[in-house]
Write a protein that holds these residues in place. Structure first.
Motif, PDB file in Angstrom:
ATOM      1  N   VAL A  49       0.828  -1.201   0.000  1.00 25.26           N
ATOM      2  CA  VAL A  49       0.000   0.000   0.000  1.00 25.26           C
ATOM      3  C   VAL A  49       0.865   1.254   0.000  1.00 25.26           C
ATOM      4  CG1 VAL A  49      -1.664   1.334   1.341  1.00 25.26           C
ATOM      5  CG2 VAL A  49      -1.960  -1.129   1.099  1.00 25.26           C
ATOM      6  N   ALA A  50       1.899   1.268   0.849  1.00 24.79           N
ATOM      7  CA  ALA A  50       2.742   2.450   0.959  1.00 24.79           C
ATOM      8  C   ALA A  50       3.488   2.753  -0.335  1.00 24.79           C
ATOM      9  CB  ALA A  50       3.735   2.256   2.107  1.00 24.79           C
ATOM     10  N   LEU A  51       4.046   1.732  -0.969  1.00 25.05           N
ATOM     11  CA  LEU A  51       4.867   1.949  -2.151  1.00 25.05           C
ATOM     12  C   LEU A  51       4.034   2.201  -3.399  1.00 25.05           C
ATOM     13  CD1 LEU A  51       7.699  -0.697  -1.618  1.00 25.05           C
ATOM     14  CD2 LEU A  51       7.665   1.716  -0.972  1.00 25.05           C
ATOM     15  N   PHE A  52       2.941   1.489  -3.536  1.00 30.84           N
ATOM     16  CA  PHE A  52       2.147   1.618  -4.762  1.00 30.84           C
ATOM     17  C   PHE A  52       1.251   2.848  -4.755  1.00 30.84           C
ATOM     18  CE2 PHE A  52       3.774  -2.506  -5.487  1.00 30.84           C
ATOM     19  CZ  PHE A  52       3.718  -2.714  -6.856  1.00 30.84           C
ATOM     20  N   THR A  53       1.090   3.501  -3.610  1.00 29.48           N
ATOM     21  CA  THR A  53       0.406   4.784  -3.571  1.00 29.48           C
ATOM     22  C   THR A  53       1.406   5.942  -3.557  1.00 29.48           C
ATOM     23  OG1 THR A  53       0.308   4.687  -1.137  1.00 29.48           O
ATOM     24  CG2 THR A  53      -1.599   3.851  -2.351  1.00 29.48           C
TER      25      THR A  53
ATOM     26  N   ILE B 283       5.575   6.911   0.176  1.00 32.58           N
ATOM     27  CA  ILE B 283       6.916   6.902   0.755  1.00 32.58           C
ATOM     28  C   ILE B 283       7.807   6.057  -0.137  1.00 32.58           C
ATOM     29  CG2 ILE B 283       6.523   4.833   2.171  1.00 32.58           C
ATOM     30  CD1 ILE B 283       8.049   6.205   4.449  1.00 32.58           C
ATOM     31  N   ASP B 284       9.097   6.316  -0.126  1.00 36.70           N
ATOM     32  CA  ASP B 284      10.005   5.481  -0.912  1.00 36.70           C
ATOM     33  C   ASP B 284      10.400   4.251  -0.113  1.00 36.70           C
ATOM     34  OD1 ASP B 284      13.145   5.940   0.087  1.00 36.70           O
ATOM     35  OD2 ASP B 284      11.771   7.580   0.596  1.00 36.70           O
ATOM     36  N   ALA B 285      10.934   3.243  -0.811  1.00 35.09           N
ATOM     37  CA  ALA B 285      11.212   1.945  -0.185  1.00 35.09           C
ATOM     38  C   ALA B 285      12.268   2.039   0.908  1.00 35.09           C
ATOM     39  CB  ALA B 285      11.654   0.943  -1.253  1.00 35.09           C
ATOM     40  N   ALA B 286      13.322   2.838   0.683  1.00 34.96           N
ATOM     41  CA  ALA B 286      14.397   2.924   1.672  1.00 34.96           C
ATOM     42  C   ALA B 286      13.923   3.609   2.942  1.00 34.96           C
ATOM     43  CB  ALA B 286      15.593   3.666   1.074  1.00 34.96           C
ATOM     44  N   THR B 287      13.197   4.720   2.796  1.00 32.05           N
ATOM     45  CA  THR B 287      12.695   5.425   3.973  1.00 32.05           C
ATOM     46  C   THR B 287      11.691   4.563   4.734  1.00 32.05           C
ATOM     47  OG1 THR B 287      12.976   7.532   2.811  1.00 32.05           O
ATOM     48  CG2 THR B 287      11.597   7.544   4.775  1.00 32.05           C
ATOM     49  N   PHE B 288      10.842   3.853   4.006  1.00 32.45           N
ATOM     50  CA  PHE B 288       9.903   2.922   4.643  1.00 32.45           C
ATOM     51  C   PHE B 288      10.655   1.908   5.490  1.00 32.45           C
ATOM     52  CE2 PHE B 288       7.455  -0.968   4.867  1.00 32.45           C
ATOM     53  CZ  PHE B 288       6.161  -0.536   5.137  1.00 32.45           C
ATOM     54  N   SER B 289      11.730   1.343   4.941  1.00 33.15           N
ATOM     55  CA  SER B 289      12.505   0.328   5.660  1.00 33.15           C
ATOM     56  C   SER B 289      13.159   0.910   6.905  1.00 33.15           C
ATOM     57  CB  SER B 289      13.581  -0.250   4.732  1.00 33.15           C
ATOM     58  OG  SER B 289      13.009  -0.813   3.580  1.00 33.15           O
TER      59      SER B 289
ATOM     60  N   LEU C  51       8.807  -2.951  -5.292  1.00 29.00           N
ATOM     61  CA  LEU C  51       8.606  -1.915  -6.295  1.00 29.00           C
ATOM     62  C   LEU C  51       8.239  -2.516  -7.650  1.00 29.00           C
ATOM     63  CD1 LEU C  51      11.577   0.483  -5.434  1.00 29.00           C
ATOM     64  CD2 LEU C  51       9.131   0.904  -5.039  1.00 29.00           C
ATOM     65  N   SER C  52       8.637  -3.779  -7.864  1.00 27.12           N
ATOM     66  CA  SER C  52       8.386  -4.404  -9.168  1.00 27.12           C
ATOM     67  C   SER C  52       7.676  -5.752  -9.085  1.00 27.12           C
ATOM     68  CB  SER C  52       9.706  -4.588  -9.926  1.00 27.12           C
ATOM     69  OG  SER C  52      10.630  -5.364  -9.173  1.00 27.12           O
ATOM     70  N   LEU C  53       7.570  -6.345  -7.889  1.00 25.00           N
ATOM     71  CA  LEU C  53       6.915  -7.648  -7.750  1.00 25.00           C
ATOM     72  C   LEU C  53       5.549  -7.501  -7.099  1.00 25.00           C
ATOM     73  CD1 LEU C  53       9.838  -9.899  -6.424  1.00 25.00           C
ATOM     74  CD2 LEU C  53       9.165  -9.469  -8.792  1.00 25.00           C
ATOM     75  N   GLY C  54       4.618  -8.368  -7.497  1.00 19.36           N
ATOM     76  CA  GLY C  54       3.337  -8.427  -6.825  1.00 19.36           C
ATOM     77  C   GLY C  54       3.470  -9.084  -5.463  1.00 19.36           C
TER      78      GLY C  54
END
Length: 300
Positions: free
Chosen positions: A37-41, A44-50, A99-102
């Motif tokens: 939800v966070a990335l596909f909307t 937030i970016d993946a690194a900051t989320f992590s 970012l690229s996988l379901g």
């Protein structure tokens, strides 16, 4: 004080262990959904989320350890930088791969790799496995393949490779976590030590940072709730089970994540989802209920 003790009494699943495993599986699946939800909307970016996920989880567990008298009286465990490194690698690669996988395909790759990693480690230690357990494992894998392979698009190779790396890292973390004397204290320390590792890797692999209030909230929920609770409960579960049983249980995550997509993201229900879930559930029951046979030549 050494924080790592040989696990004792590892056996087949008990009702208490099954309940704890169910909580952990729900937490792992929730992490995949929150990340999606966070990335596909683009919240937030993946690194900051992590990074926020690890910081929130570590801070939550640290507060819990300080509030519980039995933990404040115990000596601090020795830092385990191998586990912390594995955790940091897992968290950042997990987020970047989505970012690229379901969700379903990513979970299949992740926990399939975890299974293979732990299976190889167990063979190297001299463990032998009951044929019924192996049949259950194959049935669960078949259920996952049935859920994700037909009709799926070709994923980006970079995302696939990152999820494989995340699976290897999580397999290592799981194996080392089986010997943690205090799952809560060990997990809190690992989260905090993994944070700078995750920040450096995120900066190297994904330099574009952005975050909204909603994205930060999702990352905090993933860290403080589903990660903090799920990881501690899982650390307790894996000390009571043979390694392969613990690994096989995690194969429940992909169908549970897919079910979560139906309930919370309005994804359609399909016959394939129902058949896959039943196959995985029965396969996991077969594999985990039998447990692993340990060779007399196993190295300690």
């Amino acid at each position: 004080m050494n924080a790592y003790l040989a696990p004792a009494g590892a056996s087949a699943i008990t009702p208490t262990c099954a309940l704890q495993g169910a909580v952990a599986i729900a937490a792992f699946a929730s992490n995949a959904l929150l990340c999606r939800v966070a990335l596909f909307t683009y919240s937030i970016d993946a690194a900051t989320f992590s990074d926020i996920r690890l910081l929130a989880g570590g801070a939550t567990l640290l507060v819990v350890t300080k509030l519980k008298p039995e933990y404040t009286r115990q000596p601090n465990p020795d830092p385990d930088w191998i586990s912390a490194t594995a955790l940091g690698i897992f968290v950042i690669l997990f987020s970047l791969s989505y970012l690229s996988l379901g969700v379903s395909f990513g979970a299949l790759v992740l926990f399939g790799t975890v299974q293979l990693t732990i299976f190889i480690a167990c063979l190297l230690k001299g463990e032998r496995f009951h044929r019924v357990a192996l049949m259950g494992y194959l049935l669960a894998i078949a259920g996952l393949l049935y859920l994700t392979t037909p009709g799926i698009g070709v994923p980006r190779f970079s995302g696939l490779l990152m999820m494989v790396g995340a699976g290897v890292a999580w397999g290592i973390y799981t194996l080392r976590g089986r010997r943690a004397a205090s799952p809560l204290s060990a997990t809190a320390g690992n989260f905090l030590r993994a944070t700078p590792i995750c920040i450096v890797l995120g900066w190297m692999l994904h330099g574009h940072a952005h975050a909204s209030v909603a994205g930060v909230a999702l990352a905090v929920a993933s860290g403080a709730v589903t990660s903090a609770v799920g990881f501690v409960v899982w650390a307790s579960v894996i000390r009571k089970l043979p390694a392969m049983s613990a690994a096989t249980i995690q194969l429940l995550v992909p169908p549970v994540a897919a079910l979560g997509g139906v309930l919370f993201l309005q994804e359609p229900v399909s016959t394939r989802l129902v058949v896959s879930f039943v196959a995985v559930l029965f396969g996991v029951w077969l594999a985990a209920s039998v447990g692993a046979r340990h060779s007399v030549t196993a190295r300690r």
